[in-house]
Design a protein around this motif. Structure first.
Motif, mmCIF file in Angstrom:
data_model
loop_
_atom_site.group_PDB
_atom_site.id
_atom_site.type_symbol
_atom_site.label_atom_id
_atom_site.label_comp_id
_atom_site.label_asym_id
_atom_site.label_seq_id
_atom_site.Cartn_x
_atom_site.Cartn_y
_atom_site.Cartn_z
ATOM 1 N N HIS A 184 0.859 -1.182 0.000
ATOM 2 C CA HIS A 184 0.000 0.000 0.000
ATOM 3 C C HIS A 184 0.901 1.241 0.000
ATOM 4 N N ILE A 185 0.712 2.128 -0.960
ATOM 5 C CA ILE A 185 1.490 3.380 -0.924
ATOM 6 C C ILE A 185 0.969 4.235 0.237
ATOM 7 N N LEU A 186 -0.307 4.596 0.209
ATOM 8 C CA LEU A 186 -0.956 5.159 1.398
ATOM 9 C C LEU A 186 -1.095 4.018 2.393
ATOM 10 N N PRO A 187 -0.482 4.121 3.579
ATOM 11 C CA PRO A 187 -0.503 2.988 4.513
ATOM 12 C C PRO A 187 -1.903 2.696 5.036
ATOM 13 N N GLN A 188 -2.091 1.462 5.462
ATOM 14 C CA GLN A 188 -3.367 1.073 6.041
ATOM 15 C C GLN A 188 -3.571 1.700 7.417
ATOM 16 N N ASN A 189 -2.488 1.859 8.176
ATOM 17 C CA ASN A 189 -2.610 2.394 9.542
ATOM 18 C C ASN A 189 -1.538 3.450 9.793
ATOM 19 N N PRO A 190 -1.668 4.632 9.165
ATOM 20 C CA PRO A 190 -0.647 5.669 9.377
ATOM 21 C C PRO A 190 -0.673 6.198 10.809
ATOM 22 N N LYS A 191 0.465 6.648 11.255
ATOM 23 C CA LYS A 191 0.537 7.235 12.598
ATOM 24 C C LYS A 191 -0.214 8.568 12.621
ATOM 25 N N PRO A 192 -0.854 8.890 13.756
ATOM 26 C CA PRO A 192 -1.679 10.107 13.823
ATOM 27 C C PRO A 192 -0.921 11.385 13.477
ATOM 28 N N ASN A 193 0.386 11.447 13.797
ATOM 29 C CA ASN A 193 1.158 12.663 13.537
ATOM 30 C C ASN A 193 1.912 12.604 12.215
ATOM 31 N N SER A 194 1.554 11.672 11.345
ATOM 32 C CA SER A 194 2.287 11.508 10.085
ATOM 33 C C SER A 194 1.786 12.477 9.031
ATOM 34 N N GLN A 195 2.576 12.605 7.965
ATOM 35 C CA GLN A 195 2.194 13.432 6.817
ATOM 36 C C GLN A 195 0.913 12.915 6.176
ATOM 37 N N TRP A 196 0.729 11.596 6.223
ATOM 38 C CA TRP A 196 -0.455 11.000 5.611
ATOM 39 C C TRP A 196 -1.739 11.557 6.219
ATOM 40 N N CYS A 197 -1.758 11.730 7.522
ATOM 41 C CA CYS A 197 -2.971 12.206 8.194
ATOM 42 C C CYS A 197 -3.209 13.687 7.950
ATOM 43 N N GLU A 198 -2.185 14.402 7.476
ATOM 44 C CA GLU A 198 -2.359 15.813 7.132
ATOM 45 C C GLU A 198 -2.921 15.968 5.725
ATOM 46 N N THR A 199 -2.476 15.097 4.805
ATOM 47 C CA THR A 199 -2.877 15.250 3.399
ATOM 48 C C THR A 199 -4.090 14.403 3.024
ATOM 49 N N TRP A 200 -4.448 13.463 3.878
ATOM 50 C CA TRP A 200 -5.597 12.591 3.603
ATOM 51 C C TRP A 200 -6.591 12.661 4.762
ATOM 52 N N THR A 201 -7.868 12.849 4.423
ATOM 53 C CA THR A 201 -8.878 12.768 5.470
ATOM 54 C C THR A 201 -9.089 11.298 5.844
ATOM 55 N N GLU A 202 -9.620 11.081 7.011
ATOM 56 C CA GLU A 202 -9.884 9.707 7.446
ATOM 57 C C GLU A 202 -10.866 9.012 6.506
#
Length: 591
Positions: free
Chosen positions: A466-484
């Motif tokens: 998975h490029i976008l991880p299944q379980n990103p950390k809450p403080n990661s860049q993923w959680c900033e650029t992707w909504t839940e």
């Protein structure tokens, strides 16, 4: 007709004046693996623990023999697995003893010696393997060479003999009691095995009687497989020793080419081709009652067994050949893709078509394009075994009519509803489709590759990332650029998935995009698959990239499988609710 049975010590069995065993070429090959050999050695060591001089006798089961006119030669009808392994064990004993010892000289006389005018052998195995057996097992010093032999092994039996030799040497050396020298322990075991181990010999001079006994008696040997019993009945039904020998060689050649496991499976495929239904009784009973190969054994081997076996091997090994090399390459690739399907239900129609229309390359290519489409589609929609069986039965019947009818039927067997389901599945949470996800991704990867075939097709190690991880950390860049909500919608879909040529690194899976791209897709010498190249070229991984990938990949797959789907198809229940929820999320984001 005379049947004789007697209980005899191994010292009597391995006495060249009493018995000189021969395994006829129509018998199955040597097939004992490590499990059976370890069970035998465990039983013998348990039966004769050192230094117990009062060990009870040990029973090794029964063997069935055909007495020959030139006594003491006998043919082994049943029991060859045990006798071959016991001969191997005694030869290993000799290898572990000093060549000057009395025990070593005794073993020489048990296995092989010069008689008056001719050489006498304790055991001659099938002609296909006897030269090998004589050189490495019967001949003094042969074991030492065999232990180091890694090439020139021509049959599965020769590989097993080499592997079992290594196993026996290792087990005997490692399990020698600490309070005794190895040679003394070997002599102790040899004496006990020869004097306290018993076999019941069941002998007759009549071939048919021996095989009737063979079909009903239970022994300690390797469990009989369907093809072993059918072989005994079919070959036994052939009149004349010359024809029996000829067709034994054909049978053994096909079994050797396919290997024991696939040769056994071939009989279930032939059953489906012949009867167009799954067995209602045991496969053996159905062969005896319905297919009846024993009634015309030569015709069955010439017209059914050999052609089906040869074609099965071509499909399995992707070895189709024709004058047009582009067609040859495409057909063999289709064979390769079919071999990756998670079931083998497609094989009976594949074999049946290629046997029947072997010289029409155009029709072969068209048929297998549509058969792969059908088999992949049924796998993707998780059609059950009965559903698949019904469809492939229709295809088998169409093959009987003509090549054109078969091609048309293979196309039509994926209905409009099926094609809509396939599209919905590959457009949905594909990663959760455990049985088909990797296949779809590999198929897509090769479609993206130059020349139409990616290294992922036959790579030994391929994993899904998975490029976008299944379980990103809450403080990661993923959680900033992707909504839940977007993560939940897109994380397991086609546009977010890539292939790796190595095992996943659990710690790296949740890295931010730049770090993950560097670690996963640029480090070391791993192969970069075409599906992954798009990832490398991206500076960020947002919902926009994933949606673009999704659209692009869906178009490629729908073209590849010629899917005619309806975007306005009726969607009800949970699927409709999911669609409405997604539309609402997108409207809220646009505000």
């Amino acid at each position: 007709m005379t049947i004789q049975a007697s209980e005899q010590r191994l010292a009597q069995i391995f006495n060249l004046a009493n018995y000189q065993f021969e395994i006829p070429s129509y018998q199955r090959p040597y097939a004992w693996g490590s499990d059976q050999v370890l069970e035998l050695i465990d039983d013998l060591l348990d039966a004769f623990p050192y230094p117990d001089e009062n060990s009870p006798v040990y029973f090794l089961g029964s063997i069935i023999l055909i007495e020959k006119s030139e006594k003491p030669k006998v043919e082994i009808v049943d029991g060859q697995q045990r006798l071959t392994t016991l001969t191997l064990l005694i030869s290993v004993f000799r290898h572990l003893l000093s060549s000057e010892s009395n025990a070593c000289q005794c073993i020489n006389d048990l296995i092989e010696k010069q008689g008056i005018g001719s050489r006498q052998y304790g055991l001659k195995v099938r002609s296909q393997d006897d030269s090998f057996f004589g050189k490495y097992i019967r001949t003094p010093g042969g074991i030492e060479t065999l232990l180091e032999k890694n090439a020139g092994l021509e049959t599965d039996s020769q590989i097993l003999l080499r592997d079992n030799t290594r196993l026996l040497v290792t087990e005997l050396v490692e399990r020698c009691p600490e309070n005794i020298e190895l040679e003394s322990w070997i002599v102790y075991l040899l004496e006990n095995i020869l004097e306290k181990c018993y076999l019941v010999t069941v002998s007759t001079s009549d071939f048919d009687t021996a095989y009737r006994i063979f079909s009903t008696i239970n022994t300690r040997g390797l469990d009989l497989q369907l093809n072993d019993i059918l072989k005994s009945e079919i070959i036994g039904s052939i009149e004349g020793e010359n024809d029996r020998q000829k067709y034994t060689q054909i049978w053994d050649g096909e079994e050797s080419d396919l290997g024991r496991k696939d040769f056994e499976a071939l009989f279930s495929y032939i059953h489906r081709i012949k009867l167009r239904e799954k067995p209602k009784e045991s496969l053996l009973t159905e062969y005896r009652k319905k297919i009846k190969p024993q009634n015309n054994p030569i015709q069955f081997i010439d017209e059914v067994l050999k052609p089906c076996s040869d074609v099965f091997e071509i499909i399995r090994d992707q070895r189709f050949s024709c004058d047009n090399k582009e067609d040859e390459q495409e057909i063999n690739r289709l064979f390769g893709w079919l071999n990756l399907i998670d079931n083998s239900d497609w094989l009976p129609p594949a074999i049946h078509f290629l046997v029947r229309y072997s010289n029409t390359t155009f029709h072969i290519k068209e048929f297998f394009i549509n058969l792969e489409r059908l088999a992949a589609g049924l796998m993707i929609v998780r059609a059950d075994i009965n559903n698949r069986g019904r469809r492939y039965t229709q295809l088998l019947k169409a093959i009987d009519q003509s090549a054109e009818a078969a091609i048309s039927k293979a196309k039509d067997l994926l209905s409009a509803e099926d094609q809509n389901k396939i599209f919905k599945t590959i457009d949905g949470n594909l990663y959760q489709q455990n049985s088909s996800c990797l296949y779809v991704l590999k198929r897509l990867d090769s479609a993206l590759a130059e020349g139409g075939l990616s290294p992922s097709f036959d790579a030994k190690m391929v994993t899904i990332e998975h490029i976008l991880p299944q379980n990103p950390k809450p403080n990661s860049q993923w959680c900033e650029t992707w909504t839940e909500a977007d993560r939940e919608t897109w994380v397991n879909r086609l546009g977010n998935l890539a292939l790796l040529s190595r095992k996943k690194n659990a710690a790296a899976q949740n890295y931010d995009f730049d770090k993950k791209k560097g670690r996963y897709f640029k480090e070391g010498s791993q192969i970069i698959f075409p599906l992954t190249i798009d990832v490398i070229h991206q500076n960020q991984w947002t919902i926009k990239q994933v949606k673009e990938n999704q659209k692009k990949y869906l178009n490629i797959l729908t073209d590849l499988w010629n899917l005619e789907y309806s975007t306005s198809m009726e969607i009800t229940g949970i699927a409709q609710a999911e669609l409405l929820l997604q539309q609402l999320r997108e409207q809220l984001l646009q505000r």
